[in-house]
Structure formats: C-alpha cells, structure tokens
Design a protein around this motif. Sequence first.
Motif: not given
Length: 787
Positions: A339-340, A364-367
């Motif tokens: 999602p960057t 990064v990568g955490q919802k």
Amino acid sequence: MLYLWCPMRLLFAPLAVAFGFALQAPAQSCTGLCLQQVSCPSGQTTTITGKVFAPNGTDPLPNVTVYIPNAPVAAFPAGVQCPVTGTPPLGSPLLGTTTATDGSFLLTNVPVGANIPVVAVTGKWRRQVVVPITTACADTPLIINMPKNQIEGDIPLFAVATGSVDQVECVLRKVGISDAEFTNPGGPGRIQLFQGDGGGGVSFAGGAVIDPSTPAESTLMGNSTTLNQYDVLMLPCEGGEFLRPATQLLNLIQFANAGGRVYSSHFAYSWMFQNPPFDKVVNWAVQQRPLPDGLATVDTTFAEGQTLSAWLQIVGATTTPGQMFISTVRHNFDGVVPPTQSWLTLNDPADNNPVMQFVFDTPVGQKTGQCGRVLYNEYHVEDTGAASGLAYPAECTSTATMTPQEKLLEFSLFELTDDGGQGTLVPTTADFGSVPIGFPSAPQTFTFTNNSTFAESISILTASGDFAVAHQNCSSVPGGGSCQITVVFTPTALGARTGTLTVGAGAQTLTAALTGTGVPDLVSSVTALNFGSVDVGASVSKTIIVTSSAPSAIPFPALATTGDYAATSSCGGAVPANSTCLITITFTPTTVGTRPGTVSANSTNAAYAGLATALTGNGIDFAIAVSPISATTISGYGSVTTVTVSPLAGFSAPVTLSCTTTALASTCIPTLTSMTPTAAVSTTVTITTTSKFTVVGYGGSAGWFSLIAIASGWLLWTKRRRTSTLLRCSLFLCFLTASSILMTGCSGKLPAQNSPFTAPGTYAYTVTATDGFLTHSATYSLTLTAH
C-alpha cells in the motif's frame, strides 16, 4: 438537541419554579461554553468563518482541525507518540471542523459572548487564539496563522540531519519558523540540527551547524533514547550513498513504528534499501542515472493527492492542475509496492514515468495500529551549493520567495505531521463498463469516511454526466463514521462517457472520477457484408444475426436500406432481453460495377446504432457483338462473320452460344458453342445458303471458262493477219464454245430445282449468348441477290 436546550433551560427555569413545575434534567450536562450557545430564527446560526495559514501567513493549510474547547487545553506529551485517528483533540471540544484546500473553515452554533477560545491543530502544530466577541446569529471573521515560535503556540520537535547539498532547514525557515527556534540539541528551539556525517561519526559530508558544538548525525541515530525525544526526523541528501550501521538502521525502524514522522530524500535511500522491512516498500534499484528536470504529475487517485493538486494552484506553484516542475532528479527505484502511496511521477515515458515521491505508514505490513509515516522524494528541494560547516542561516538563500519545490515540501511536511484526520472517498475512480443506451448499469458503491473528531454534514452530493446517485445515507456522518453512496450509469450516447461524483463535507470537497461506455442495445453480427459478384437483375440473400444486450425487451425499429438492397427481419415488434433474431438482406444489382448500400434502423435513437451495416456487392454482365454486321452475296453462296463476347465488371461465368435465322435453307453455326470469357473471346459464325437450281458444271469451272473465252478472243483478234486460217478457225471455235457454256450455265441439260432454297432477299442471323440467367444477342444481316 442539547445546545438548544441549554439556553432555553436558563430562560424557562424561573417560570418553571414560579408555576411549580419540576424541570427535568437533560440527558447530558451542558456546562461552560455550551451555556452560551443560542438558537436563532429562520435557520440562522452564530458562526465563525476564517482561514488557517502556515506560520509565514501566506500559504493556506488544508486539513487543519479548528475547534472551540470547553475546557483548558493541556500540553502535548513530549517525545514520539502514536496518535489514533479520530481521537478528540485536547480541551473537551464543544464543536469543530476541518479546513478546506484553501485553508477556509466554518464553525457553526458557536457560543455567544466575549473571549471565545478557538484552537487550530494538526499533529503537534497548534495555535490557540481568543475571539474578542461573537454576536448572536451573526458571523465573525477570523484568520489564524500557525505559530512561528513557541510564544505563539506549539511546534513539533524536529531533528534535522543537515546535508551539504540539500538544506531542508532553509525551507522550514521560509515556512515562517523564527530563527530563534533553530538550536543545537538540548537547546530551547524546536528545530534542532545535527551535522550529517555519513553515519560514520566523521563530519565529511555534513551540512550547516549552529556552532562548532553542533553534534554529528550519528549521535542522534545511534542512540534510540535521543532519537525518540523528537516528533519529526529529517534526513536530506548528504551527497552520496553512505551505508549506515545496523544499530542506526534499527533505531530508525523503531522510531517510525512508535509513531515518528520521517522525511528523506535523494541519497537518503541508504536508510531504507537494505533495511528490512523498508527494503520492500518500493522496488529499490539504486544508483540509476540521474533524470532530466521536467514536469511531474500529482497522483490524484487518493484524497490527499486531490488536495495537493488543487493546493499547488492556490499557492501559485503551478498554473496547470496537477502539474509542476521539479529539478535535480534521481532514479533509485522502479515503482512502489502497495500500500505504499505514490504522490508524484515524472512525465518521462522513456523511463516509464518514474515515481518521484511516495509515502508509507508504519509499522509496515500491519493492518491496524499504523501511526508512523515515512516520506521519500527523488529530488533536491533546497540546493544552494556546498554548505558544509556553514553556521545557520548562512547556508540559506536570502530571498524569502519560495520555489514550487519548496512549497511542495511545505505541504508535505504538514501532511506528514498531521494525525490523518482528512476525510476519504473510496474508490476515487470507477469504471462502469459497457452499458446499453437508456438502461441503468449495476450500481457501484462509494464510501465516505469522516476521519475527524466532529460530525460532518454532507453539503454536496452530486454525480455529473450520465451518472446519478441512486442511494445514500450520508446526510450527517459522525466523527470516525462512514456512509455509503451508490451510483448508477445510464448512458445517453454511444462511446466513452465521463462524470464526477462530488462529496462535500464541511469545508472539504472530495471527488471520484466516473467512466463508462454507452453501447447500442441491438447489435448486428457484422458491420459490413459483401455479396460478391451477382448477375445484373439476379438476386442473392444473406442473413445477419441481431443480438440484444438490453436487460429487458426492446422495440424493434423499422429498417431502412439504400442502394440495390432490401431487408426483412424475423425480429417482430420487440426483441426479448438478451436474445437474438435475424435480418435477411437481398441484393439485386441494377447495373454493372460496385453497388454500395446500407441497412440501418429507420430511427435516430442511439440504441439502434448497432444495426447499421455497410453493404457492398458487384453487378456483373457481358456484351456480345458481331463484325462485320452485314454482307451481300448470291443465293447459294455462304458468308462468315465474327462474334465477340466481352465480360463486364469482372464477369467470368460459362457462356453458351447459339445462332438462329428465319431464312429458309440457311444455317449459321458458331465455331465455339461455349466459353468462359474472363477476357473478350471471339469466334467465327459460318453461314450457308441454298440456291434455287442445281447447275451441272456450274460453280467453280465458270471462272476457267471465262478465262478461256477472253484469252481465245484476244488472240484471235490480235493475230488475225499473221496466223494461218486453220489456227484462226481453232481460236474462234474455243471462244465460241467457252462463251456458250458461260451463257447456258450447263452442259446442255436443264438445271435441277432445290427445295427448299434460300430466295433472294435480306435475312437476319441472330447470335445468342447466355449464362443461364443473362441472355444477350447480336444480329448479322445478309442480303442475297438473284443468281
């Protein structure tokens, strides 16, 4: 509503006591400034309207929360924080809103009276002002500049690693922050400098300093406790790819994960491209060639991008929406990894329009629970030349005018440091696909999310073009809440159709780009139909399949044809939904050559445009001629003529020849009785006649007797005196015999009569050619004289 009930309670309380009525307590208490809210007649309200600007007082700031507190506003906690979007700001807000792209805001139902407090806050930027007086049911104007210094208000604590080639601290100065706020670490200022050292503790690539005691960048990045004292970390380009120690890389990750905000540019990719998980936010491909300066395009596929695109025009950074010029450009990665979020791309098709600026949230990568933010750009913002060791602000240019790139950084810094309270509309683009003319598409749903603390009333909710809002539940959206909007597409014309969904919430306006394609309701299986070569006057039929894409029955129109064509259909009065029927087209060429035509609906309704079919066919024929066309001879003699068959317009079919005449006892026979005239073909026709009498010796001997008679007569005359009597007698006898034979035509017997015979006269001989459909004739005239 409580804000109406509170003043009415004060008004009617004495009456209630006087008349002995018990006054019921409200569901919620109304205290403080709530007691100063009043109701107004005729839909009026007490308002404060104004704008919020950057500390320089020049550039408006969007997405700033403006509110009226109903309690004292506490100080911000020190050090890196993990803000939660939608959390109410400090001071028990009574009411509030967010600023629009141009910095404007509107507060409604504000308290009436003197010294009304108003707070403007975005992240840890905060300005508190007091409105001297508000008048009931009237508007009060207000301008708020974010603080230049700590006397005016709150400023985030910045740690700036100064770079020798990109002096970003100078941009903070142009934003309007006072020079007194630029100090060494541990000093009183909110902008604290660390001299860049390439991560190695030696000042070989550093930029400006406050004084000789300014510490190196490594003292900041090498100590997590020191780093976590700050709200914002700025890592500009230091002029080279300086690889960082593992401890410093880890400290950066932990700072961002804790809610820290990080700005980085150019060679500062060295902090990320080998530092998991930042190494996966884009497709790093470092040390590619520098790119030429040029125009860049703002990504408007998300709410903040739309705001930036409009804001750049408002502040004069560009005259073209969404376009701006950037310089000192590098190419260190090939596209972002969602999602960057891409913010800016260089208009350079040869390099696949590379991304020039991106932002990603951390961890990064955490919802959920992401509260840190990292910004990276591929260009220098402030490049005034070598600045190593200069004492601030000697490295800064003297001009106060901001360049477009500096204004872009100004916007980015305020966006980087806010708490993400801007409303969103998703998706920002939607394609409704191909839809039959006049029929609604399947609905598509859009979601507006109010990320602020305060409820937002939806003031604008429209869809333009061939698009319409079918349903929505967005009259008022509570803070942190969402609403849904369904849109349908009903094309009114063929081809690409565009529109815009516009949602206005408070001072903010969000848009989504809508696209769809109008297609005919009825479509022929072909757009062009060729009948090939057909004899002139003959007919050939072909069929076309008609398919309905309409979701319900659609009337079938009358058909119109042009040229040598006629059409019928099996479609009846209406074509059922998603079914097929047939159109039969008949081609009857009226002359030779290409015969164009069309079949279409006898209607201007675009729904039937798909029935239009181009028709073509070729009319073919042949011609026949005899040469010579006439002759004269003696009855009993024959004649010969030549017949030629010539193809017209590509005729190439087999043709048979025959010859007839009305003359008795006469024949005409073509040498060729069949042919395929791909080119002109000629053949002879032999004609015979029959004389009335059959004559003995007549015929071919007559010529010889004529010669004998003439020769003997001539010798007899010229040699009469020089020859003997016997010779003269012999010559006379020959002359007499030959002449007698010529005059009698026989050997002395009576002639025989033929039955039938071809009497003298003029006769027609008709040569006929046919291919089975076409028949053409040519006539030969023969005149017979008496024998």
